[in-house]
Write a protein that holds these residues in place. Sequence first.
Motif, PDB file in Angstrom:
ATOM      1  N   SER A 154      14.230  13.691  -6.748  1.00 59.88           N
ATOM      2  CA  SER A 154      14.477  13.387  -5.338  1.00 59.88           C
ATOM      3  C   SER A 154      13.700  14.336  -4.433  1.00 59.88           C
ATOM      4  O   SER A 154      13.083  13.907  -3.453  1.00 59.88           O
ATOM      5  N   ARG A 155      13.737  15.622  -4.741  1.00 60.95           N
ATOM      6  CA  ARG A 155      13.004  16.600  -3.919  1.00 60.95           C
ATOM      7  C   ARG A 155      11.508  16.312  -3.951  1.00 60.95           C
ATOM      8  O   ARG A 155      10.820  16.372  -2.920  1.00 60.95           O
ATOM      9  N   TRP A 156      10.988  16.008  -5.117  1.00 64.99           N
ATOM     10  CA  TRP A 156       9.552  15.711  -5.231  1.00 64.99           C
ATOM     11  C   TRP A 156       9.188  14.476  -4.420  1.00 64.99           C
ATOM     12  O   TRP A 156       8.166  14.450  -3.723  1.00 64.99           O
ATOM     13  N   GLU A 157      10.014  13.431  -4.501  1.00 60.08           N
ATOM     14  CA  GLU A 157       9.728  12.197  -3.774  1.00 60.08           C
ATOM     15  C   GLU A 157       9.739  12.424  -2.263  1.00 60.08           C
ATOM     16  O   GLU A 157       8.882  11.913  -1.541  1.00 60.08           O
ATOM     17  N   HIS A 158      10.711  13.200  -1.774  1.00 59.32           N
ATOM     18  CA  HIS A 158      10.786  13.453  -0.336  1.00 59.32           C
ATOM     19  C   HIS A 158       9.568  14.232   0.148  1.00 59.32           C
ATOM     20  O   HIS A 158       8.999  13.914   1.196  1.00 59.32           O
ATOM     21  N   ARG A 159       9.183  15.258  -0.602  1.00 61.23           N
ATOM     22  CA  ARG A 159       8.020  16.039  -0.181  1.00 61.23           C
ATOM     23  C   ARG A 159       6.750  15.203  -0.227  1.00 61.23           C
ATOM     24  O   ARG A 159       5.913  15.261   0.683  1.00 61.23           O
ATOM     25  N   ALA A 160       6.596  14.405  -1.297  1.00 65.85           N
ATOM     26  CA  ALA A 160       5.399  13.569  -1.417  1.00 65.85           C
ATOM     27  C   ALA A 160       5.353  12.524  -0.309  1.00 65.85           C
ATOM     28  O   ALA A 160       4.288  12.275   0.285  1.00 65.85           O
ATOM     29  N   ALA A 161       6.493  11.909  -0.007  1.00 64.54           N
ATOM     30  CA  ALA A 161       6.530  10.895   1.045  1.00 64.54           C
ATOM     31  C   ALA A 161       6.219  11.505   2.401  1.00 64.54           C
ATOM     32  O   ALA A 161       5.470  10.920   3.194  1.00 64.54           O
ATOM     33  N   ARG A 162       6.766  12.671   2.682  1.00 67.38           N
ATOM     34  CA  ARG A 162       6.513  13.305   3.976  1.00 67.38           C
ATOM     35  C   ARG A 162       5.032  13.637   4.122  1.00 67.38           C
ATOM     36  O   ARG A 162       4.436  13.400   5.185  1.00 67.38           O
ATOM     37  N   ARG A 163       4.414  14.176   3.074  1.00 66.60           N
ATOM     38  CA  ARG A 163       2.986  14.489   3.150  1.00 66.60           C
ATOM     39  C   ARG A 163       2.160  13.222   3.342  1.00 66.60           C
ATOM     40  O   ARG A 163       1.199  13.202   4.121  1.00 66.60           O
ATOM     41  N   ALA A 164       2.520  12.142   2.632  1.00 66.49           N
ATOM     42  CA  ALA A 164       1.750  10.903   2.727  1.00 66.49           C
ATOM     43  C   ALA A 164       1.865  10.284   4.115  1.00 66.49           C
ATOM     44  O   ALA A 164       0.865   9.829   4.688  1.00 66.49           O
TER      45      ALA A 164
ATOM     46  N   ASN B  63       0.861  -1.183   0.000  1.00 71.17           N
ATOM     47  CA  ASN B  63       0.000   0.000   0.000  1.00 71.17           C
ATOM     48  C   ASN B  63       0.894   1.228   0.000  1.00 71.17           C
ATOM     49  O   ASN B  63       2.121   1.139   0.152  1.00 71.17           O
ATOM     50  N   TRP B  64       0.281   2.394  -0.159  1.00 69.44           N
ATOM     51  CA  TRP B  64       1.070   3.612  -0.283  1.00 69.44           C
ATOM     52  C   TRP B  64       1.810   3.943   0.995  1.00 69.44           C
ATOM     53  O   TRP B  64       2.931   4.466   0.964  1.00 69.44           O
ATOM     54  N   PHE B  65       1.231   3.614   2.155  1.00 72.65           N
ATOM     55  CA  PHE B  65       1.934   3.874   3.401  1.00 72.65           C
ATOM     56  C   PHE B  65       3.193   3.015   3.493  1.00 72.65           C
ATOM     57  O   PHE B  65       4.273   3.509   3.846  1.00 72.65           O
ATOM     58  N   ALA B  66       3.069   1.722   3.171  1.00 69.75           N
ATOM     59  CA  ALA B  66       4.238   0.840   3.199  1.00 69.75           C
ATOM     60  C   ALA B  66       5.289   1.305   2.198  1.00 69.75           C
ATOM     61  O   ALA B  66       6.496   1.273   2.484  1.00 69.75           O
ATOM     62  N   TYR B  67       4.846   1.759   1.020  1.00 64.71           N
ATOM     63  CA  TYR B  67       5.803   2.209   0.009  1.00 64.71           C
ATOM     64  C   TYR B  67       6.571   3.434   0.485  1.00 64.71           C
ATOM     65  O   TYR B  67       7.803   3.482   0.397  1.00 64.71           O
ATOM     66  N   HIS B  68       5.855   4.434   0.985  1.00 63.21           N
ATOM     67  CA  HIS B  68       6.527   5.679   1.383  1.00 63.21           C
ATOM     68  C   HIS B  68       7.414   5.484   2.603  1.00 63.21           C
ATOM     69  O   HIS B  68       8.519   6.051   2.668  1.00 63.21           O
ATOM     70  N   THR B  69       6.967   4.718   3.581  1.00 66.55           N
ATOM     71  CA  THR B  69       7.824   4.501   4.744  1.00 66.55           C
ATOM     72  C   THR B  69       9.054   3.675   4.367  1.00 66.55           C
ATOM     73  O   THR B  69      10.136   3.876   4.931  1.00 66.55           O
ATOM     74  N   SER B  70       8.906   2.759   3.420  1.00 62.52           N
ATOM     75  CA  SER B  70      10.067   2.006   2.955  1.00 62.52           C
ATOM     76  C   SER B  70      10.999   2.900   2.157  1.00 62.52           C
ATOM     77  O   SER B  70      12.227   2.810   2.286  1.00 62.52           O
ATOM     78  N   ARG B  71      10.432   3.764   1.346  1.00 64.42           N
ATOM     79  CA  ARG B  71      11.252   4.697   0.557  1.00 64.42           C
ATOM     80  C   ARG B  71      12.040   5.619   1.470  1.00 64.42           C
ATOM     81  O   ARG B  71      13.207   5.943   1.193  1.00 64.42           O
ATOM     82  N   MET B  72      11.447   6.048   2.586  1.00 60.76           N
ATOM     83  CA  MET B  72      12.114   6.949   3.515  1.00 60.76           C
ATOM     84  C   MET B  72      12.810   6.202   4.661  1.00 60.76           C
ATOM     85  O   MET B  72      13.369   6.821   5.543  1.00 60.76           O
ATOM     86  N   GLN B  73      12.744   4.860   4.636  1.00 62.84           N
ATOM     87  CA  GLN B  73      13.383   4.015   5.652  1.00 62.84           C
ATOM     88  C   GLN B  73      12.928   4.375   7.077  1.00 62.84           C
ATOM     89  O   GLN B  73      13.740   4.485   7.999  1.00 62.84           O
TER      90      GLN B  73
END
Length: 353
Positions: free
Chosen positions: A295-305, A196-206
Motif C-alpha cells: 500500500s505504501r509503495w502504491e501511494h508513493r508511486a501514484a503520487r509521483r506519477a 494509460n498510466w495516468f488514468a490508472y493512477h488517478t483511478s487508484r487514488m480516486q
Amino acid sequence: MSESSELPVPPRPVDGRVFGEVEALAIWARAATLQAEAAREAAVRFGVEPPEPPASEAGGTLAIDPATRAPAGMYLASEVLAAALEAGIPRDCVMIAIAEHEAVGGEAALALDAVDARARARLVGHEATSVRAEAVLPESPTTVLARLRRVAASAPYDFAFDATVGGHPVEGGVLRFRNPLMHERGEAEHARRGINWFAYHTSRMQVRHVHVTLAPRGTAEAPGCEVVITGDLRPGQRWNVRFVRGASAVLTALFGIVGAGLGLKLLGGLAGAAGGAVAGLAAGIGYTALLAAISRWEHRAARRAIEGAFGELLRAVQRPGDEARAFAPPAAAAPPRLVSGEDGAPLRIGRAP
C-alpha cells in the motif's frame, strides 16, 4: 479553438455559498493543510527549512464575528475566506479548499479527514494529502487559460470542464476539471480514452476532480501567469486505509482459524490447536504487514506519477509560446545610412536614429 475563447459556463461568486460551522471549520483546516503542504514542497525544492505551520493547522478556532453569521447557524463563504486570510492563509488555498468541499459534497467531504496520523504513516507512507504542480509561464492569463483548456481535453488527461468556483479563473476563482475514473466510464468513454498510466493512477487514488488556479505575474510588456494544479488524494487514501484494515482483520482471523484446524489435525489435542492458531495468527500478521508495505509503495508511486503528469501538462501549455519564441525570425537590424560630414570631410557610416 482560438486562444481567446471564453468558458462555456459563467463563473459563480463565492459569496453565494453558506456552510455549517463544522463545514466551515473543515474548510479552514483543509486550507491550512494545503498551505503547509505547499510550503513544505517549496522548502524541499529550494533546499531550505520548512516554515512553522500556522496556528490553524495546529487546531486553532475559526474567528468569525457572530454578527456575520447567516441564518440558522450558517456561515457565509466570504466570511470563511476573510477569517482564513486574517489567519495568514492565502486566498488560493482557501478557494481550493472550498472547491474540494463542494466537489465531494457535505457529509462525504467531512469524512475525508477521518484517517488518523498513525494509519497514514503505516498505510500511506507520506504526509501529503494532495498532489500539485506549479509553474510561472511567460504568457498572459487569458492565453494560458485557453491553452490549458485545449491541453487538458487531450490525451492522456481527457479532462472535462466542470465548474468555476469563486469567480472567473483569471480573477481569483478556481477552475475545476472532472476526471472520470476507469470504473465510472461508459463504453464510449472507455473507447475514446483507453487505458494509460495516468488514468490508472488517478483511478487508484480516486482523483475525480482537478482544480486549477491562475494568478497574473509580470507586467503588460512582459506578462506572466502563475498556474497551480491540485488533486485531492484524501478519497483514495481513506478508501485504501479502510480496505487494508478490513482485509487485514479478515485475513488474520482466517489464518488463525486455518492454523488452529491444521494444528488440531496434525498434532491433536487442545495444545496442538492452540499452537496452530498462534502460528496462523503470526502468518496472518506477516501477510498484513506485506499488504501495508505494498500500500505504501502504491501511494508513493501514484503520487509521483500524477505529479509528473501535472508537470507535463504545464509544460505542454507553455510549449507553443516557447516554440514561437525559439523559431520566430530574428528582429531585423536597422540598416546603416550615410551621414553627411562637413565640406571636404569624407562621408561616414552611422546608424539610423
